[in-house]
Design an enzyme around this catalytic site. Structure first.
Site, PDB file in Angstrom:
ATOM      1  N   GLU A 112      -4.774  -8.915  -0.317  1.00 19.29           N
ATOM      2  CA  GLU A 112      -5.429  -8.895   0.789  1.00 19.29           C
ATOM      3  C   GLU A 112      -7.044  -8.555   0.413  1.00 19.29           C
ATOM      4  O   GLU A 112      -7.462  -7.970  -0.220  1.00 19.29           O
ATOM      5  CB  GLU A 112      -5.128  -7.607   1.609  1.00 19.29           C
ATOM      6  CG  GLU A 112      -3.937  -7.394   2.523  1.00 19.29           C
ATOM      7  CD  GLU A 112      -3.381  -6.133   3.068  1.00 19.29           C
ATOM      8  OE1 GLU A 112      -4.222  -5.475   3.526  1.00 19.29           O
ATOM      9  OE2 GLU A 112      -1.990  -6.110   3.251  1.00 19.29           O
ATOM     10  N   GLU A 140       0.894  -1.029   0.100  1.00 12.63           N
ATOM     11  CA  GLU A 140       0.031   0.016   0.052  1.00 12.63           C
ATOM     12  C   GLU A 140       0.882   1.228   0.060  1.00 12.63           C
ATOM     13  O   GLU A 140       0.739   2.036   0.813  1.00 12.63           O
ATOM     14  CB  GLU A 140      -0.885   0.014   1.144  1.00 12.63           C
ATOM     15  CG  GLU A 140      -2.236  -1.347   1.119  1.00 12.63           C
ATOM     16  CD  GLU A 140      -2.961  -1.106   1.933  1.00 12.63           C
ATOM     17  OE1 GLU A 140      -3.233  -0.234   2.933  1.00 12.63           O
ATOM     18  OE2 GLU A 140      -4.008  -2.033   1.664  1.00 12.63           O
TER      19      GLU A 140
HETATM   20  O1  AHR Z   1      -5.008  -6.165   6.981  1.00 11.32           O
HETATM   21  C1  AHR Z   1      -4.974  -5.192   7.750  1.00 11.32           C
HETATM   22  C2  AHR Z   1      -4.134  -3.956   7.050  1.00 11.32           C
HETATM   23  O2  AHR Z   1      -5.004  -3.625   5.981  1.00 11.32           O
HETATM   24  C3  AHR Z   1      -2.716  -4.151   6.450  1.00 11.32           C
HETATM   25  O3  AHR Z   1      -1.818  -3.960   7.355  1.00 11.32           O
HETATM   26  C4  AHR Z   1      -2.696  -3.090   5.276  1.00 11.32           C
HETATM   27  O4  AHR Z   1      -2.116  -3.461   4.341  1.00 11.32           O
HETATM   28  C5  AHR Z   1      -4.260  -2.771   5.140  1.00 11.32           C
HETATM   29  O5  AHR Z   1      -4.605  -1.441   5.208  1.00 11.32           O
END
Ligand code: AHR
Length: 509
Positions: free
Chosen positions: A319, A202
């Site tokens: 994610e 990110e």
């Molecule tokens: O999964 C939790 C957080 O969500 C992670 O650390 C980040 O990459 C995302 O914003």
């Protein structure tokens, strides 16, 4: 007739039927029709699409998985046996570690050497401190205990490229390199295999708040020093098409995979919503949010196609999952997991299967005790979540080839949210069996899916009497799969789906 998603023209066509758009209060079944084709709808479903994400926060690592060798909780070199056994059973093809946001503040050197002498750092993103008791050697031991692949999330936000390349050298070098000798001195003779390396996380946000142009220059620089690994570029998580375009244009040559983050949230980021105790409206809103992953994959893939028409570069959804409000006093991002989460998993898997031409890995956030977890623990107790059972039901899809299908489904509404009653996925396994997943999203009404096939079906059903049913330490079997069989009638095979249910079956030859 109306197509819900244009992408389904390739893999699946979902067609609205004649049923009322109002949420039915009667028990009459919604009538859906499925025509299954023998043709492949895309390349195989990579097992890595059933991958995982582990970040140092809350009880995601410490307590949930790692208890230390001296713990009274049975463990193997510190990793708790009950959790490892459950995870081995479901199969963990790949694990992304050590974050998330945590990764861009992580120095791998903190996590090697004498555990008693490792530094304690502030966990900047998730609160508390990090004692580095779990570092490279411990994580790789877990990788080996689970028979998994390692996906290292590299720090591009706050460490130089040399730190990342030296981490890899430490882990993978054979021969007489000083870093390889240091690894041996720390107890590991044989080099490890590291298949995937993420270059930042990110980078538009917690990874450094970078502009796409700046990130792509940095990415190219870091990727130059990685050697023979799958080079994964930090991608989008905010619906930012322009960022995807910039990164693909300027860094496409230096990456093997590009990432997408997609979280399912019933409300908005300021008030996300509850993990349990929700009503049918929140159920529908959440599933609608989950279904949005399909459109986002589609949009990102379209931009990738422009720069990479041969589809060399994979899209990793590294994610994904539900994100609810953390209950007061609970560890970071801890949440319960209900039947609704199993449906989110099913909808996400179905979307990944529709896009196998790009989506070659996905990692649920996260594995234990954090966000949409597979396993919840409390001291020595452990419980498997409905999401775990969804992963288990979908096991036959790993390595299978998605099949073309046309689904005619009615739609239903709850308040202002309208959804198709049924969502599905079909595939042929490497040994020639046809496997079919059907989800009835309607919380009130059963569905009948007519296939016309002269074949029986056998598999398992996941449902419960309440839409927020969940497993607790006191009642660990409130939501568990049960056997499901169906025989063809005179019009062929019709599958009867209870309201709010998920069925995965294999068709008889
Ligand atoms: O999964 C939790 C957080 O969500 C992670 O650390 C980040 O990459 C995302 O914003």
């Amino acid at each position: 007739m109306k197509q819900f998603f244009s992408t389904f023209a390739v893999a699946l066509s979902f067609v609205a039927g004649a049923a009322s758009a109002q949420s039915p209060s009667s028990g009459a079944a919604a009538q859906a029709r499925l025509e299954l084709d023998q043709d492949a709808a895309g390349p195989v479903i990579e097992p890595a699409v059933y991958g995982h994400f582990v970040e140092h926060m809350g009880t995601g690592v410490y307590g949930g998985m790692w208890v230390g060798p001296e713990s009274s909780i049975p463990n193997t070199r510190g990793w708790r046996n009950d959790v490892v056994q459950a995870l081995r059973q479901v199969g963990i093809p790949v694990m992304r570690w050590p974050g998330g946001c945590f990764a861009d503040d992580y120095d791998w050197r903190d996590g090697i050497g004498d555990p008693e002498k490792r530094p304690v750092r502030v966990n900047r993103w998730w609160g508390g401190t990090e004692n580095n008791r779990v570092g490279t050697h411990e994580f790789m031991d877990l990788v080996e205990q689970l028979g998994s692949e390692a996906y290292l999330a590299g720090n591009m936000g706050s460490m130089p490229p040399r730190a990342l390349s030296q981490w890899l050298e430490y882990m993978t070098a054979d021969g007489k390199s000083t870093l390889a000798e240091e690894r041996r001195k720390n107890g590991r003779d044989k080099p490890w295999k590291v298949k995937y390396v993420g270059v930042g996380n990110e980078s538009w946000g917690c990874g450094g708040n970078m502009r796409g142009e700046y990130q792509s220059d940095l990415h190219n620089r870091y990727a130059t020093f990685l050697g023979q690994v799958v080079r994964v570029a930090s991608g989008d998580g905010e619906g930012n098409d322009a960022l995807v375009d910039v990164l693909m244009a300027r860094s496409g040559k230096h990456m093997d995979a590009f990432t997408l983050h997609y979280y399912t949230i019933p409300g908005d980021w300021s008030r996300k919503g509850e993990a349990t105790g929700f009503d049918a409206q929140a159920w529908a809103r959440t599933l609608k949010s989950a279904m949005g992953i399909d459109g986002r994959i589609e949009a990102v893939s379209r931009i990738m196609d422009k720069h990479d028409p041969k589809r060399r570069i994979a899209l990793y959804v590294d994610e994904w999952g539900s994100w609810y409000d953390t209950p007061p006093g609970a560890p970071a991002l801890h949440q319960q997991n209900s039947l609704r989460d199993a449906m989110i998993a099913a909808l996400s898997f179905n979307a990944f299967h529709r896009h196998t031409d790009r989506v070659r890995m996905a990692n649920i956030a996260q594995m234990v005790n954090v966000l949409q977890a597979m396993v919840l623990t409390d001291g020595p107790s452990m419980v498997l979540t409905p999401t775990y059972h969804a992963f288990d039901l979908y096991r036959p899809f790993r390595g299978a080839t998605p099949l073309r299908a046309t689904l005619q489904t009615p739609r239903f509404s709850v308040g202002d949210v309208e959804l198709p009653s049924v969502d599905m996925s079909a595939a042929r396994t490497p040994d020639g069996q046809v496997v079919l997943a059907l989800a009835n999203l309607d919380p009130k009404r059963p569905a009948q899916v007519a296939t016309g096939l002269k074949r029986a079906a056998r598999g398992r059903l996941l449902t419960a009497s309440a839409i927020d049913a969940h497993n607790t330490f006191a009642q660990p079997r409130a939501v568990v799969p049960v056997p499901f069989d169906a025989k063809p009638g005179k019009d062929g095979l019709t599958l009867q789906l209870p309201p709010a249910s998920l069925v995965v079956v294999t068709l008889a030859p």
